[in-house]
Design an enzyme around this catalytic site. Sequence first.
Site, PDB file in Angstrom:
ATOM      1  CG  HIS A 174      -6.638   1.120   1.411  1.00 31.18           C
ATOM      2  ND1 HIS A 174      -6.363   1.026   0.148  1.00 31.18           N
ATOM      3  CD2 HIS A 174      -8.040   1.769   1.720  1.00 31.18           C
ATOM      4  CE1 HIS A 174      -7.551   1.286  -0.389  1.00 31.18           C
ATOM      5  NE2 HIS A 174      -8.430   1.638   0.433  1.00 31.18           N
TER       6      HIS A 174
ATOM      7  CD  GLU B 108      -4.184   0.233  -6.854  1.00 36.10           C
ATOM      8  OE1 GLU B 108      -4.930   0.690  -5.762  1.00 36.10           O
ATOM      9  OE2 GLU B 108      -3.889   1.179  -7.771  1.00 36.10           O
TER      10      GLU B 108
ATOM     11  CG  HIS C 282      -8.006   2.501  -6.158  1.00 37.71           C
ATOM     12  ND1 HIS C 282      -7.100   2.269  -4.979  1.00 37.71           N
ATOM     13  CD2 HIS C 282      -8.705   3.569  -5.575  1.00 37.71           C
ATOM     14  CE1 HIS C 282      -7.464   3.009  -4.079  1.00 37.71           C
ATOM     15  NE2 HIS C 282      -8.450   3.848  -4.336  1.00 37.71           N
TER      16      HIS C 282
ATOM     17  CD  GLU D 266      -3.875   3.194  -2.769  1.00 32.77           C
ATOM     18  OE1 GLU D 266      -3.828   2.241  -1.617  1.00 32.77           O
ATOM     19  OE2 GLU D 266      -4.349   2.956  -3.809  1.00 32.77           O
TER      20      GLU D 266
ATOM     21  CD  GLU E 213      -3.293  -0.510   0.379  1.00 29.52           C
ATOM     22  OE1 GLU E 213      -2.980   0.304  -0.249  1.00 29.52           O
ATOM     23  OE2 GLU E 213      -4.089  -1.482   0.064  1.00 29.52           O
TER      24      GLU E 213
ATOM     25  CE1 TYR F 165      -9.031   0.577  15.563  1.00 29.51           C
ATOM     26  CE2 TYR F 165     -10.156  -0.188  13.666  1.00 29.51           C
ATOM     27  CZ  TYR F 165     -10.032   0.008  15.107  1.00 29.51           C
ATOM     28  OH  TYR F 165     -11.403  -0.099  15.880  1.00 29.51           O
TER      29      TYR F 165
ATOM     30  CD  GLU G  61      -6.885  -1.098  -3.605  1.00 29.42           C
ATOM     31  OE1 GLU G  61      -6.810  -0.836  -4.715  1.00 29.42           O
ATOM     32  OE2 GLU G  61      -6.193  -0.729  -2.758  1.00 29.42           O
TER      33      GLU G  61
END
Length: 335
Positions: free
Chosen positions: A110, A180, A217, A107, A76, A116, A214
């Site tokens: 992500h 991706e 994207h 991004e 990422e 997290y 994504e």
Amino acid sequence: MKKTNEIISDKIAAVNQILPHTNKWAWDLFIDGAANNWMPTEISMAKDIEQWKSDLLSEDERLVVKRCMGFFAGSESLVANNLLLSIFKYVTDPECRQYILRQAYEESLHNLTVVYCCDSLNLDVDEVYQAYNSIPSIKAKDKFLMNISTDINRPDFNINTLEGKRELLRNLITFYVICEGIFFFSGFAMLLSFNRQNKLPGVGEQIQYTLRDESLHIKFGMSLISHIRSDNPKLWTKAFEQETLEHIETAMELEVAYAREVLPNGILGLNSDMFINYVQYIANRRLEGLDLPAAYEDVQNPFPWMSEIIDLEKCKNFFETRVTEYSVGTLQDDF
């Protein structure tokens, strides 16, 4: 100053004059992306933490989570770096740049997802963030990506030559179609397979929203490649087409090695061969999007449930426990 239809150029610091629209397809994708607002930290990880601390998950299942997080942690960041250091520099159309800026923000979200999850599950940070050095298959995939982005950032790169434009096209294919569009999908399928067993729901929900991002994207990247090819018909020679096919074949070899390393024994009734078949199916769809022949014969989607998971019209709203319809069209058939 009159706007031009030129999508790529050396005018890297020009004013981004959005109106009148000349590439409204890119603007429309930016609007769609802007409607997809979410934050990883709004998703509860309470059940995931409880399950991770229990004996519910096997060691093989824990390995899959750590390896997937390790790959996403590096890749990422590479995608974000390439967007802003390479693609944004030479894709100078204002509407395309507007979408690229939105993608760069996504991004960063992500990347936040990985942080997290690491914080919530108390994962070994060195194990996750050093995977690009310590895990051979991840290191190989990251090196494959970095070689392409490094080439386009050398001091003598010239976007005004045919070879320079081909190098940019190669970069776009590598990051939008391969990274991706293919590399990410075995990891998505692996992590989402936990949800089908009522495991790690917080991780799964974050991946669903990541996958939703994504899908746009990929749609943008495929459209961008198509428009550059249309604007520059001399770029796409038989030699370049063969090189592209070989480039994707090399990437698939790396992906097969990754699946085998992440899933040495299988999990949840699934094995590495099933994930390999899945990315072969996805690769055929990407090749189709490039108007190239399928590389893998008689490959079916072994995970039809992926299409259901990514139905973009049925995403849970973070702030209300109800199904919410978004303005984004679905890309179900690609998954």
